[in-house]
Design a protein around this motif. Structure first.
Motif, PDB file in Angstrom:
ATOM      1  N   LEU A 432       0.752  -1.034   0.008  1.00  0.00           N
ATOM      2  CA  LEU A 432       0.303   0.053  -0.102  1.00  0.00           C
ATOM      3  C   LEU A 432       0.716   1.332  -0.023  1.00  0.00           C
ATOM      4  O   LEU A 432       0.668   2.298  -0.578  1.00  0.00           O
ATOM      5  N   LYS A 433       1.962   1.331   0.665  1.00  0.00           N
ATOM      6  CA  LYS A 433       2.940   2.219   0.705  1.00  0.00           C
ATOM      7  C   LYS A 433       3.352   2.382  -0.593  1.00  0.00           C
ATOM      8  O   LYS A 433       3.723   3.628  -1.187  1.00  0.00           O
ATOM      9  N   VAL A 434       3.618   1.312  -1.329  1.00  0.00           N
ATOM     10  CA  VAL A 434       4.416   1.631  -2.828  1.00  0.00           C
ATOM     11  C   VAL A 434       3.249   1.929  -3.666  1.00  0.00           C
ATOM     12  O   VAL A 434       3.523   3.106  -4.492  1.00  0.00           O
ATOM     13  N   LEU A 435       2.064   1.487  -3.537  1.00  0.00           N
ATOM     14  CA  LEU A 435       1.036   1.997  -4.403  1.00  0.00           C
ATOM     15  C   LEU A 435       0.513   3.650  -4.282  1.00  0.00           C
ATOM     16  O   LEU A 435       0.249   4.186  -5.143  1.00  0.00           O
ATOM     17  N   LYS A 436       0.875   3.833  -2.881  1.00  0.00           N
ATOM     18  CA  LYS A 436       0.362   5.320  -2.614  1.00  0.00           C
ATOM     19  C   LYS A 436       1.477   6.135  -3.252  1.00  0.00           C
ATOM     20  O   LYS A 436       1.171   7.390  -3.855  1.00  0.00           O
ATOM     21  N   CYS A 437       2.815   5.912  -3.249  1.00  0.00           N
ATOM     22  CA  CYS A 437       3.715   6.539  -3.780  1.00  0.00           C
ATOM     23  C   CYS A 437       3.546   6.719  -5.333  1.00  0.00           C
ATOM     24  O   CYS A 437       3.909   7.721  -5.770  1.00  0.00           O
ATOM     25  N   PHE A 438       3.288   5.668  -6.068  1.00  0.00           N
ATOM     26  CA  PHE A 438       2.837   5.593  -7.264  1.00  0.00           C
ATOM     27  C   PHE A 438       1.992   6.605  -7.651  1.00  0.00           C
ATOM     28  O   PHE A 438       2.026   7.285  -8.481  1.00  0.00           O
ATOM     29  N   ALA A 439       0.544   6.620  -6.846  1.00  0.00           N
ATOM     30  CA  ALA A 439      -0.157   7.441  -7.127  1.00  0.00           C
ATOM     31  C   ALA A 439      -0.093   8.917  -7.110  1.00  0.00           C
ATOM     32  O   ALA A 439      -0.685   9.830  -7.833  1.00  0.00           O
ATOM     33  N   ARG A 440       0.704   9.033  -5.809  1.00  0.00           N
ATOM     34  CA  ARG A 440       1.047  10.346  -5.673  1.00  0.00           C
ATOM     35  C   ARG A 440       1.960  10.899  -6.834  1.00  0.00           C
ATOM     36  O   ARG A 440       1.874  12.322  -7.065  1.00  0.00           O
ATOM     37  N   ARG A 441       2.836  10.173  -7.116  1.00  0.00           N
ATOM     38  CA  ARG A 441       3.760  10.746  -8.250  1.00  0.00           C
ATOM     39  C   ARG A 441       2.802  10.985  -9.561  1.00  0.00           C
ATOM     40  O   ARG A 441       3.282  11.900 -10.589  1.00  0.00           O
ATOM     41  N   MET A 442       1.935  10.367  -9.710  1.00  0.00           N
ATOM     42  CA  MET A 442       1.016  10.510 -11.098  1.00  0.00           C
ATOM     43  C   MET A 442       0.211  11.860 -10.823  1.00  0.00           C
ATOM     44  O   MET A 442      -0.144  12.477 -11.992  1.00  0.00           O
ATOM     45  N   GLN A 443      -0.129  12.393  -9.762  1.00  0.00           N
ATOM     46  CA  GLN A 443      -0.496  13.381  -9.412  1.00  0.00           C
ATOM     47  C   GLN A 443       0.318  14.679  -9.565  1.00  0.00           C
ATOM     48  O   GLN A 443      -0.061  15.801 -10.007  1.00  0.00           O
ATOM     49  N   LYS A 444       1.825  14.425  -9.484  1.00  0.00           N
ATOM     50  CA  LYS A 444       2.544  15.667  -9.422  1.00  0.00           C
ATOM     51  C   LYS A 444       3.036  15.826 -11.033  1.00  0.00           C
ATOM     52  O   LYS A 444       3.952  15.079 -11.223  1.00  0.00           O
TER      53      LYS A 444
END
Length: 652
Positions: A432-444
């Protein structure tokens, strides 16, 4: 004396290089011919001749799931992870440590009992509000407090997509210099299929639903899923720009988009916030459909989709946890894995050599397709021809969907900078930490050098060796294909052009056919080709292919064009490639081209469906190319491998 010694050394070095190159070509040739059945006449049964039946029998279900190229790539990752286990890090505080910690969490607990419940405990649908089964009764779980748009926005922060719709950051399709939050109908063909009703019931019982409730909900969410897949969906080339307020109107489905966006972007959204929407008719139908179902059914459907996503993303169990986790980590931390792969196998100038060779193929094929445009088989006007020429000339190549060589490690370290793993998490928490990092980068999307790279990485889509980024006019080549027996920079040109060359030709031809012709050189949608689907030459090609392959019309036309384009690039009189018969084989080069390129269409080099009609596909593609008839000199017949009338795309 020193001069003679130096000359002798150089001669010896050159001899060794020739021997190594000959051995390499022999190995690739052996792979190409491995399933070829020379006792079968290719003119009467090309599928049996090329060994399509043998290839299919040899493949495991695991290969079908991830593809042969990715499977070989994963095997090459094994020594990398072994080195990580020895703490052989380039940067002890960098991405290697994070990759290793995630891998160990996976290896230790990916198969732990009860992990589904752990995910649901860690990710509730909203703050201070949980999933229905975690309350003592249905009455205690207040449907009035459940807001499914907030729940979807929350889950999108863990890379979950395509439940009721797809959402992503994208260029403004009418102005590629700016970006917009973009909505589209879900990619129902690509998302995981919902389990059967009996499996759904078992899943719900495992999540502490009563037997009676599980039976009811399994039926209800199965019905909801079927209705969702029946909603009006089409390939909308031109998105609509709408404000949030307009999207929330009843006429557009009436869903609470501000609630979704607030949860997704963690900021207040104004009514005039602009959105880019594909297939608006789908959303007009979605709102009324969801109104038919009570909150518990919708919540349970979302919950099942979430659990299915996190427990299946990149995970194709083979019975070997260490092997499976290499695929999981490689899939979910793609950029980190690519970087380490490059460091090990493509260092010391190898990556630059590959880039140079791929660019040589690309330039040659691009030159040939520009000549095809000048021949004007589609009877385009001068403005249209000029626009397509500009698009081809502006097109670029990229390796691994990452920035240029000097920026790669900095880019990857920046990408995972916010990812904090202790190494002691169980797999669900680490994932979940990895997926959240991925999703966060998609927003930046503020940093221009990384924008397009982040934007186009997808966890939902399977591996592909090449892809076209329409909005940036870039063809991406992924590193797994840069290995034996697929593409090696110092192998014979015939192997390079007949395999990766065909892949590149496919991407090039697709940009000037209806699938992608509507994008200009800058990635903006324009109306110059709005009527191209009615082009008489193109309609004739569709009608011709439709007689034998109605299921994959545009796909077939693109690959017929690609095979012929790559073939002509290699064998035409203006070719830059050496057509002299090589010493390592007596097989005529034209036949070898067909044999090697046929590998693209049999078996499972990339993830594929069991329903893929390989035999029919092979015949449609190769029977309609002059390449095949020249290579094998088959007699003409109405429905054989050298038909009297071929389907013509880039010829009149």
């Amino acid at each position: 004396m020193e001069t003679r010694t130096c000359v002798c050394f150089l001669l010896l070095l050159g001899t060794l290089n020739l021997v190594a190159s000959s051995d390499l070509n022999q190995r690739i040739l052996k792979n190409t011919l491995h399933n070829v059945n020379t006792t079968v006449d290719p003119c009467t049964d090309f599928y049996q001749y090329i060994g399509g039946n043998k290839k299919k029998d040899q493949e495991t279900s695991y290969t079908k799931e991830i593809g042969e190229i990715r499977e070989k790539f994963n095997l090459r990752l094994v020594p990398i992870f072994e080195d990580l286990g020895q703490r052989k890090f380039i940067d002890e505080l960098g991405v290697e440590e994070k990759l290793w910690r995630f891998y160990k969490s996976c290896e230790r607990s990916i198969n732990a009992t009860g992990s589904e419940r752990v995910y649901l405990k860690l990710v509730p649908p909203a703050k201070n509000f949980n999933w229905p089964q975690f309350y003592s009764s249905t009455r205690e779980w207040s449907s009035a407090k459940f807001d499914f748009m907030t729940a979807l926005g929350n889950l999108r922060n863990y890379a979950v997509n395509d439940i009721f719709f797809s959402v992503f950051y994208s260029n403004d399709f009418y102005d590629s210099t700016s970006s917009l939050v973009t909505f589209a109908s879900p990619k129902t063909d690509e998302v995981f299929a919902l389990p059967s009703e009996s499996h759904l019931k078992e899943l719900l019982i495992r999540q502490d639903f009563s037997h009676l409730r599980a039976v009811y909900l399994a039926k209800a969410i199965g019905r909801l899923d079927r209705e969702l897949r029946q909603l009006h969906q089409y390939d909308d080339k031109n998105p609509t720009i709408l404000t949030v307020a307009e999207m929330e109107n009843e006429e557009n489905g009436g869903l609470s988009w501000r609630k979704f966006l607030k949860a997704y972007l963690d900021t207040k959204i104004e009514r005039d916030y602009q959105l880019q929407v594909f297939n608006i008719d789908y959303f007009k139908s979605l709102g009324p459909l969801l109104e038919k179902y009570d909150s518990e059914v919708i919540a349970t459907y979302i919950m099942v989709r979430f659990v299915h996503f996190v427990t299946n993303t990149g995970y194709f169990p083979s019975g070997d946890n260490s092997h499976d986790c290499i695929n999981v980590v490689g899939y979910q931390m793609q950029y980190a894995t690519k970087l380490l792969y490059e460091d090990r196998y493509l260092g010391n100038g190898e990556l630059q050599k590959y880039q140079s060779e791929i660019n040589r193929l690309f330039q040659a094929i691009g030159t040939k397709i520009l000549k095809k445009l000048e021949e004007n088989h589609f009877q385009l006007n001068d403005s249209q021809i000029l626009a397509l020429q500009e698009k081809i000339l502006a097109m670029d190549l990229n390796l691994n969907n990452m920035p240029t060589m000097t920026q790669r490690r900095r880019f990857v370290n920046d990408y995972y900078r916010d990812l904090e793993l202790t190494g002691y998490e169980d797999y669900p928490e680490a994932q979940l930490k990895v997926l959240k990092c991925f999703a966060r980068r998609m927003q930046k999307v503020s940093s221009s050098y990384e924008y397009f790279y982040i934007l186009n990485l997808s966890l939902e889509e399977g591996y592909s060796s090449t892809m076209m980024l329409d909005l940036t006019n870039i063809i991406v080549i992924e590193s797994p294909v840069l290995q034996e027996p697929y593409f090696v920079h110092n192998s014979h040109d015939i192997f390079k052009m007949s395999f990766l060359g065909v892949m590149i030709a496919k991407q090039l031809t697709s940009t000037i056919l209806p699938t992608r012709i509507y994008y200009d050189a800058q990635g903006n949608i324009y109306d110059l080709f709005d009527n191209f689907a009615n082009n008489e030459h193109y309609k004739d090609a569709l009608k011709c292919v439709n007689k034998s392959q109605p299921e994959y019309l545009e796909w077939s036309i693109t690959y017929i064009s690609a095979v012929q384009l790559a073939y002509e690039t290699y064998f035409d009189s203006d070719s830059i490639f050496d057509q002299t018969q090589p010493d390592f084989t007596s097989i005529p080069l034209k036949q070898l081209f067909i044999q090697n390129s046929a590998k693209l269409f049999i078996g499972d080099l990339e993830p594929n469906s069991d329903n893929d009609p390989e035999e029919k596909t092979l015949k449609v593609i190769f029977a309609n190319t002059k390449a095949f008839s020249e290579a094998f000199q088959c007699p003409q017949s109405a429905d054989g491998m050298n038909p009297i009338v071929k389907c013509k795309i880039f010829e009149s």
